[in-house]
Scaffold this motif. Structure first.
Motif, mmCIF file in Angstrom:
data_model
loop_
_atom_site.group_PDB
_atom_site.id
_atom_site.type_symbol
_atom_site.label_atom_id
_atom_site.label_comp_id
_atom_site.label_asym_id
_atom_site.label_seq_id
_atom_site.Cartn_x
_atom_site.Cartn_y
_atom_site.Cartn_z
ATOM 1 N N GLN A 30 0.865 -1.183 0.000
ATOM 2 C CA GLN A 30 0.000 0.000 0.000
ATOM 3 C C GLN A 30 0.903 1.235 0.000
ATOM 4 O O GLN A 30 1.216 1.815 1.034
ATOM 5 C CB GLN A 30 -0.930 -0.033 1.215
ATOM 6 C CG GLN A 30 -1.827 -1.267 1.230
ATOM 7 C CD GLN A 30 -2.776 -1.287 2.402
ATOM 8 O OE1 GLN A 30 -3.368 -0.273 2.769
ATOM 9 N NE2 GLN A 30 -2.950 -2.453 3.006
ATOM 10 N N ARG B 166 2.431 -5.254 -5.040
ATOM 11 C CA ARG B 166 2.021 -4.924 -6.387
ATOM 12 C C ARG B 166 2.544 -3.526 -6.742
ATOM 13 O O ARG B 166 2.575 -2.647 -5.888
ATOM 14 C CB ARG B 166 0.483 -4.917 -6.528
ATOM 15 C CG ARG B 166 -0.188 -6.239 -6.225
ATOM 16 C CD ARG B 166 0.049 -7.270 -7.315
ATOM 17 N NE ARG B 166 -0.731 -8.478 -7.082
ATOM 18 C CZ ARG B 166 -0.363 -9.479 -6.302
ATOM 19 N NH1 ARG B 166 0.806 -9.407 -5.667
ATOM 20 N NH2 ARG B 166 -1.116 -10.549 -6.143
ATOM 21 N N THR C 154 1.436 -0.666 -7.970
ATOM 22 C CA THR C 154 0.227 0.095 -8.292
ATOM 23 C C THR C 154 0.400 1.538 -7.821
ATOM 24 O O THR C 154 1.059 1.806 -6.813
ATOM 25 C CB THR C 154 -1.008 -0.514 -7.613
ATOM 26 O OG1 THR C 154 -0.773 -0.590 -6.193
ATOM 27 C CG2 THR C 154 -1.269 -1.911 -8.145
ATOM 28 N N THR C 155 -0.208 2.448 -8.542
ATOM 29 C CA THR C 155 -0.138 3.868 -8.187
ATOM 30 C C THR C 155 -1.237 4.196 -7.184
ATOM 31 O O THR C 155 -2.422 3.948 -7.454
ATOM 32 C CB THR C 155 -0.321 4.752 -9.437
ATOM 33 O OG1 THR C 155 0.679 4.399 -10.398
ATOM 34 C CG2 THR C 155 -0.193 6.219 -9.072
#
Length: 332
Positions: free
Chosen positions: A124, A259, A261-262
């Protein structure tokens, strides 16, 4: 003495024993990060579990971790070792204000100091901005620390107590070791998500090992010292912080959570604002909830109990208020 001294001396001492101690501390930092991530160690999550599921599993595991640290410090003292415990200067009023600010900031952030490490280990990436917010908060409210001179310095009642306190703590250690041995005999624990008790026990043990070998350390202290101009790139504690995050990342990778991820702009703003308030709170207490839970509270420091109580009340109020607001919106 500032907590910056011991790790920095170890890095620059150039002596093999000191280097070995620092390497040992680095290994402990990685294991600690792994345990934090796999056990989702977090005060906000513990109180949320208590409010929603009426279970105190995470809360009791955090308390147990503090008992492991207490037992270790008592054992070191009983065997003739020296324990260099920081003596923060604060007052009851500042401790209450700091605890409330830190608790509200942790709720906005969605995780406390430990929980932030766990979230980063889970991929996150918005939580990268939490330490940034903490640093900015420390920087902007740093002048308040000069107003805290008339404070309540105190020794530790626990460290001054007789050795008989070791008896119940040795019983706790024996019980956990037996349980862990049975777990090893029945299954492969590393391949499974760690239990809250197992993870926080490992957090307590590794924190204690780092404390007695490389000195007082917590990443919230690193950020606070940097904001006060007392730390920099040459501070060896940065290495420990990086290794802590690396351990959490390994835990996330083992659980298939990492992951690329943005993060959303809303998540970044939430973490930055929450971290900012946590920085204010950690300056006023002083210290984050990691140092409070594992050092201040188990050593029966008055400021720590006051700050932790205020922090707990603030988290309960914030979580309950959020639920009340959400239920009210969706029921209309």
């Amino acid at each position: 003495m500032s907590s910056i001294d011991a790790p920095t001396k170890l890095v620059h001492a150039g002596l093999p024993p000191a280097l070995l101690l620092f390497v040992f501390g680095g290994i402990c930092a990685m294991v600690m990060g792994y345990a934090i991530q796999r056990g989702s160690t977090c005060m906000v999550a513990a109180i949320d579990e208590l409010l929603t599921a009426r279970k105190a599993t995470r809360l009791l595991s955090i308390i147990e971790a503090s008992l492991w640290v207490t037992g270790g410090l008592l054992l070191v003292r009983a065997t003739g070792g020296s324990v260099d415990v920081p003596q923060p200067l604060t007052s009851a009023g500042w401790a209450v204000a700091g605890g409330c600010l830190f608790g509200i900031g942790a709720c906005i952030n969605g995780a406390c100091a430990f929980g932030t490490v766990a979230r980063l280990g889970s991929g996150q990436w918005a939580y990268v901005f939490t330490p940034v917010g903490i640093f900015v908060g420390d920087l902007t409210i740093g002048h308040v620390s000069q107003m805290m001179a008339a404070a309540m310095p105190e020794g530790s009642r626990v460290l001054a107590a007789a050795g008989w306190l070791l008896v119940p703590l040795i019983g706790l250690v024996t019980w956990r070791v037996v349980g862990f041995s049975r777990s090893l005999a029945s299954r492969a624990p590393i391949a499974q998500p760690w239990s809250a008790h197992g993870a926080t026990t490992m957090v307590g043990i590794t924190f204690l090992a780092m404390f007695v070998t490389v000195g007082p350390w917590a990443y919230t202290d690193i950020l606070a010292d940097m904001a006060r101009g007392m730390g920099g790139i040459g501070d060896g504690r940065w290495i420990l912080f990086v290794l802590l995050l690396a351990g959490a990342a390994v835990g996330g990778w083992r659980a298939n959570l990492l992951r690329l991820t943005t993060p959303s702009a809303r998540a970044v703003l939430r973490c930055a604002v929450g971290g900012f308030m946590m920085g204010w709170g950690s300056t006023l207490i002083p210290g984050g909830n990691d140092g409070l839970m594992l050092i201040g509270v188990p050593l029966l420091r008055s400021y720590a109990w006051i700050a932790m109580s205020a922090m707990t009340v603030a988290i309960v109020a914030a979580l309950a208020g959020t639920r009340w607001w959400v239920v009210g919106v969706y029921s209309d």
